[in-house]
Structure formats: C-alpha cells, structure tokens
Design a protein around this motif. Structure first.
Motif, PDB file in Angstrom:
ATOM      1  N   THR A  72       1.503  -1.565  -0.460  1.00 48.73           N
ATOM      2  CA  THR A  72       0.041  -0.063   0.529  1.00 48.73           C
ATOM      3  C   THR A  72       1.128   0.713  -0.266  1.00 48.73           C
ATOM      4  O   THR A  72       2.100   0.881   0.584  1.00 48.73           O
ATOM      5  CB  THR A  72      -0.619  -0.091   1.570  1.00 48.73           C
ATOM      6  OG1 THR A  72      -1.977  -1.281   0.926  1.00 48.73           O
ATOM      7  CG2 THR A  72      -2.011   1.326   1.584  1.00 48.73           C
ATOM      8  N   PRO A  75      -3.403  -0.969  -3.436  1.00 49.85           N
ATOM      9  CA  PRO A  75      -4.772  -0.719  -3.710  1.00 49.85           C
ATOM     10  C   PRO A  75      -5.019  -0.532  -4.957  1.00 49.85           C
ATOM     11  O   PRO A  75      -6.121  -0.684  -5.683  1.00 49.85           O
ATOM     12  CB  PRO A  75      -5.675   0.248  -2.487  1.00 49.85           C
ATOM     13  CG  PRO A  75      -4.339   0.232  -2.283  1.00 49.85           C
ATOM     14  CD  PRO A  75      -3.250  -0.281  -2.027  1.00 49.85           C
ATOM     15  N   LYS A 120      -7.513  -2.406  -7.964  1.00 50.29           N
ATOM     16  CA  LYS A 120      -8.560  -1.702  -8.518  1.00 50.29           C
ATOM     17  C   LYS A 120      -9.038  -2.028 -10.392  1.00 50.29           C
ATOM     18  O   LYS A 120      -9.788  -1.312 -10.939  1.00 50.29           O
ATOM     19  CB  LYS A 120      -8.887   0.315  -7.938  1.00 50.29           C
ATOM     20  CG  LYS A 120      -9.769   0.776  -8.449  1.00 50.29           C
ATOM     21  CD  LYS A 120     -10.165   1.758  -7.950  1.00 50.29           C
ATOM     22  CE  LYS A 120     -11.174   2.966  -8.500  1.00 50.29           C
ATOM     23  NZ  LYS A 120     -11.204   4.382  -7.906  1.00 50.29           N
ATOM     24  N   ASP A 131     -11.466   7.418  -2.714  1.00 49.55           N
ATOM     25  CA  ASP A 131     -12.103   6.159  -2.404  1.00 49.55           C
ATOM     26  C   ASP A 131     -10.606   5.813  -1.213  1.00 49.55           C
ATOM     27  O   ASP A 131     -10.588   4.937  -0.274  1.00 49.55           O
ATOM     28  CB  ASP A 131     -13.035   5.298  -3.128  1.00 49.55           C
ATOM     29  CG  ASP A 131     -12.207   5.179  -4.243  1.00 49.55           C
ATOM     30  OD1 ASP A 131     -11.638   5.741  -5.419  1.00 49.55           O
ATOM     31  OD2 ASP A 131     -12.681   3.713  -4.884  1.00 49.55           O
ATOM     32  N   ILE A 132      -9.785   4.982  -2.247  1.00 46.19           N
ATOM     33  CA  ILE A 132      -8.461   5.011  -2.056  1.00 46.19           C
ATOM     34  C   ILE A 132      -7.231   5.105  -0.788  1.00 46.19           C
ATOM     35  O   ILE A 132      -7.377   4.705   0.123  1.00 46.19           O
ATOM     36  CB  ILE A 132      -7.711   4.553  -3.633  1.00 46.19           C
ATOM     37  CG1 ILE A 132      -8.293   3.278  -4.134  1.00 46.19           C
ATOM     38  CG2 ILE A 132      -6.573   3.747  -2.764  1.00 46.19           C
ATOM     39  CD1 ILE A 132      -7.866   3.157  -5.554  1.00 46.19           C
ATOM     40  N   ARG A 177      -9.178   6.904   1.448  1.00 46.81           N
ATOM     41  CA  ARG A 177     -10.241   7.381   3.211  1.00 46.81           C
ATOM     42  C   ARG A 177     -10.212   5.280   3.192  1.00 46.81           C
ATOM     43  O   ARG A 177      -9.889   5.259   4.482  1.00 46.81           O
ATOM     44  CB  ARG A 177     -12.214   7.418   2.575  1.00 46.81           C
ATOM     45  CG  ARG A 177     -12.468   6.788   3.746  1.00 46.81           C
ATOM     46  CD  ARG A 177     -13.678   7.023   3.797  1.00 46.81           C
ATOM     47  NE  ARG A 177     -14.707   7.532   4.976  1.00 46.81           N
ATOM     48  CZ  ARG A 177     -14.356   7.011   5.983  1.00 46.81           C
ATOM     49  NH1 ARG A 177     -14.802   5.368   4.820  1.00 46.81           N
ATOM     50  NH2 ARG A 177     -15.595   6.882   6.871  1.00 46.81           N
ATOM     51  N   ASP A 178      -9.754   4.583   2.048  1.00 46.89           N
ATOM     52  CA  ASP A 178      -9.579   2.715   3.152  1.00 46.89           C
ATOM     53  C   ASP A 178      -8.156   3.189   3.398  1.00 46.89           C
ATOM     54  O   ASP A 178      -8.194   1.840   4.444  1.00 46.89           O
ATOM     55  CB  ASP A 178      -9.804   2.210   1.639  1.00 46.89           C
ATOM     56  CG  ASP A 178      -9.834   0.624   2.023  1.00 46.89           C
ATOM     57  OD1 ASP A 178     -10.329  -0.003   2.452  1.00 46.89           O
ATOM     58  OD2 ASP A 178      -8.982  -0.115   1.589  1.00 46.89           O
ATOM     59  N   TYR A 179      -7.258   3.656   2.851  1.00 42.38           N
ATOM     60  CA  TYR A 179      -5.622   3.588   3.032  1.00 42.38           C
ATOM     61  C   TYR A 179      -5.977   3.751   5.057  1.00 42.38           C
ATOM     62  O   TYR A 179      -5.409   3.290   5.481  1.00 42.38           O
ATOM     63  CB  TYR A 179      -5.178   4.029   2.629  1.00 42.38           C
ATOM     64  CG  TYR A 179      -3.575   4.121   2.895  1.00 42.38           C
ATOM     65  CD1 TYR A 179      -3.011   2.664   2.948  1.00 42.38           C
ATOM     66  CD2 TYR A 179      -2.822   5.146   3.213  1.00 42.38           C
ATOM     67  CE1 TYR A 179      -1.013   3.446   3.123  1.00 42.38           C
ATOM     68  CE2 TYR A 179      -1.616   5.411   3.536  1.00 42.38           C
ATOM     69  CZ  TYR A 179      -1.244   4.439   3.719  1.00 42.38           C
ATOM     70  OH  TYR A 179       0.314   4.295   4.413  1.00 42.38           O
ATOM     71  N   LYS A 215      -7.138   1.424   7.231  1.00 45.47           N
ATOM     72  CA  LYS A 215      -6.602   0.060   7.277  1.00 45.47           C
ATOM     73  C   LYS A 215      -5.207   0.720   7.594  1.00 45.47           C
ATOM     74  O   LYS A 215      -4.695   0.018   8.645  1.00 45.47           O
ATOM     75  CB  LYS A 215      -6.486  -0.252   5.977  1.00 45.47           C
ATOM     76  CG  LYS A 215      -8.241  -0.534   5.850  1.00 45.47           C
ATOM     77  CD  LYS A 215      -7.658  -1.945   4.053  1.00 45.47           C
ATOM     78  CE  LYS A 215      -9.047  -2.203   4.006  1.00 45.47           C
ATOM     79  NZ  LYS A 215      -8.817  -2.984   2.328  1.00 45.47           N
TER      80      LYS A 215
END
Length: 309
Positions: A181, A185, A189, A256-257, A259-261, A264
């Motif tokens: 990461t 991601p 995608k 979106d990526i 925020r996901d990062y 996590k």
C-alpha cells in the motif's frame, strides 16, 4: 498615517522580509502516502521549535540511500528494507518503531493479472516476479516461497521501482508483482488478483531510521519529532476522513482509496524492545536463507534506545 510613520512601517516590513529563519532544520524523508501526509493532516508539527524540510521518495530503498548519504536525517521504512540496508553496511540506526496491531488483509500482496492462469504460488515456476530489491515486497515473496517449501530461485526476480513495476505489470512484461500500500489498492482496482496475501507471512513493523550523524548531532530534534509523530498516528486513527482528504491531496490517490488506506493504516508507535528485535532476526533469516544478504552486523546495534533509557 504620517509620512514618517509610513516610512517606519515600510522599513519594518523590509526588515521582516529580509529576516531569515534561524531555527534548526530537520530533513525528513517520506514515502508516498507516508509520514508527510499524516503529519500535515494532524498539524502535529505546529509549534515545533525547528523547521522540517521534506523530501519524498517512491520506495524505501531510495529513502534509505538518502538517509545513508546524509541528505535526509530521518525517514520511516518497513522492517525488511531497513534490515537489508543495515546489513549492507549503511551508517543508519532505527530510533523509533511502529506497528499495526490489527493488520488488515490487502495491505501487502503478491498479485497477478486477472487473466493469469496462476492460481497458487507453485504455478509461477520460472515466471518473472517484480518488486523492489530489499523491500517488504521482496521479503514477502521470499517468505511465501519458503513457506511453500520452494527455493528462492523457483521464480525469476526483476527489481524495479514501483512506477516501473506498475508499467511492466500492466503491459504483461512481468508475470507477478509483490507490492504494498498505497500501490496495491490501485493495482487491485485496475483488475489485479491476489495470489499471496502478506497478512500471515510478515509482521509489519516499520522503523523511523536516522543516519548516524543525525543521531549524534540532532538527538533532541529526533526525539521531539518522534513524540509528535506518535500523536499524529493516534489522531489519524480517530480522524480517518480528515486524514484521507490530505492523503489524497498529497499523493494524488482517488478519494475512495485514500479513505480505505486511512482506515486500514492503524499504525501505532511502539517501544523498541527484545520482541521487536527478535522479529527482525526472523526477517534477516529469510533474506540470508535466500542468499540475498551476506552482512553479519549485530542486529542489536541497529537500534537506538530512547533518550534517557
């Protein structure tokens, strides 16, 4: 305003413009989506009695080279590249440690393209795996091979920077990519498929690494920065949206990526203790068994205890 008052104001303004910041400067390196984003988002450096000069790098290898060369004082890297660089003789020390207690899947993985016939690691016999030499991706690939009872030369490694590896992966010039990461991601995608997830194969420690000169000459600055970084990490876990907004701006990642990062990436500062050092012995063992590291430096001397410890 009188002419005299105006003249005085103008002189004061000129003096202010010509004044130089005489505070000390700490040169900090950051990988994409790393230290810089979380420090800016959290405002952790507000009020610091020194200036931070940021430099950004695509991967730990490049950052560690800058730290070893002295152009950067401090930078956060994964455990594998730190061990690799230290055993290569680099004049560096770990002054801080970070760990993700509840590590998510999908943070580090060996991936193939969606149309690849490979369904398990054994299917990659003689195939080309790209990663950065000495990286967490390199460590993952070697650990996965060892866990499967396969030799390190079961696949053909090609060592590339993340940007070059992405291009090679997308064009089909390589068969698999061991990546982390925030690059992973994006690959997922775009259709990549996880062949081996790193969750159960690597521990995931990260280290704030400084060059030897900085440890000797800027210890107070390093300690202050690490204390602020610890607070920034605590802030990031409870403000994922605010963190993600700055992360997206700093890295160019889609919202979106980012925020996901941010959700996590629950890193915490942890003490450098015997458990941490023992884990690094396992990392080094993986590299040594694969024949990729020949250095014999004492691992215990790679770590600097906190001031006053």
């Amino acid at each position: 305003m009188s002419r005299i008052a105006a003249a005085v104001a103008a002189l004061l303004a000129l003096a202010a413009c010509g004044a130089k910041d005489t505070r000390e400067v700490l040169h900090v390196g950051s990988q994409r989506g790393g230290t810089k984003a979380v420090m800016l988002a959290s405002h952790a450096l507000d009020g610091a009695p020194y200036t931070v000069d940021w430099s950004e790098f695509p991967a730990a290898q490049h950052l560690l080279e800058a730290i070893a060369g002295g152009s950067v004082d401090l930078g956060l890297v994964g455990d594998a590249p730190f061990m690799f660089a230290y055993q290569s003789g680099a004049p560096i020390k770990a002054v801080g440690a970070q760990y993700v207690a509840e590590r998510p899947r999908g943070a580090l993985a060996l991936v193939v393209r969606a149309a690849s016939p490979a369904r398990q690691l054994a299917d990659l016999k003689g195939k080309t795996v790209a990663t950065t030499r000495g990286s967490v991706g390199h460590h993952l690939a070697l650990a996965a091979l060892a866990a499967a009872g396969l030799p390190a030369d079961y696949v053909r490694f090609t060592f590339l920077a993340p940007g070059d590896a992405k291009a090679a992966f997308s064009s089909g010039r390589i068969d698999a990519w061991a990546i982390w990461t925030p690059y992973l991601p994006m690959a997922l995608k775009e259709g990549a498929r996880v062949l081996v997830d790193g969750h159960d194969l690597v521990s995931g420690y990260g280290f704030d690494v400084a060059n030897d000169r900085a440890v000797k000459e800027h210890r107070a600055l390093l300690d202050d920065f690490l204390a602020r970084e610890a607070k920034a990490l605590d802030w990031a876990r409870t403000h994922p949206d605010d963190y993600a907004a700055v992360l997206a701006r700093e890295t160019g990642l889609p919202a979106d990526i980012a925020r996901d990062y941010a959700i996590k990436n629950g890193r915490r500062s942890v003490p450098i203790d015997a458990k941490v050092i023992d884990d690094q012995r396992r990392v080094l063992k993986t590299f040594r068994q694969a024949g990729t590291v020949a250095g014999t430096r004492d691992i215990a001397k790679a770590f600097v205890p906190p001031a006053g410890a």
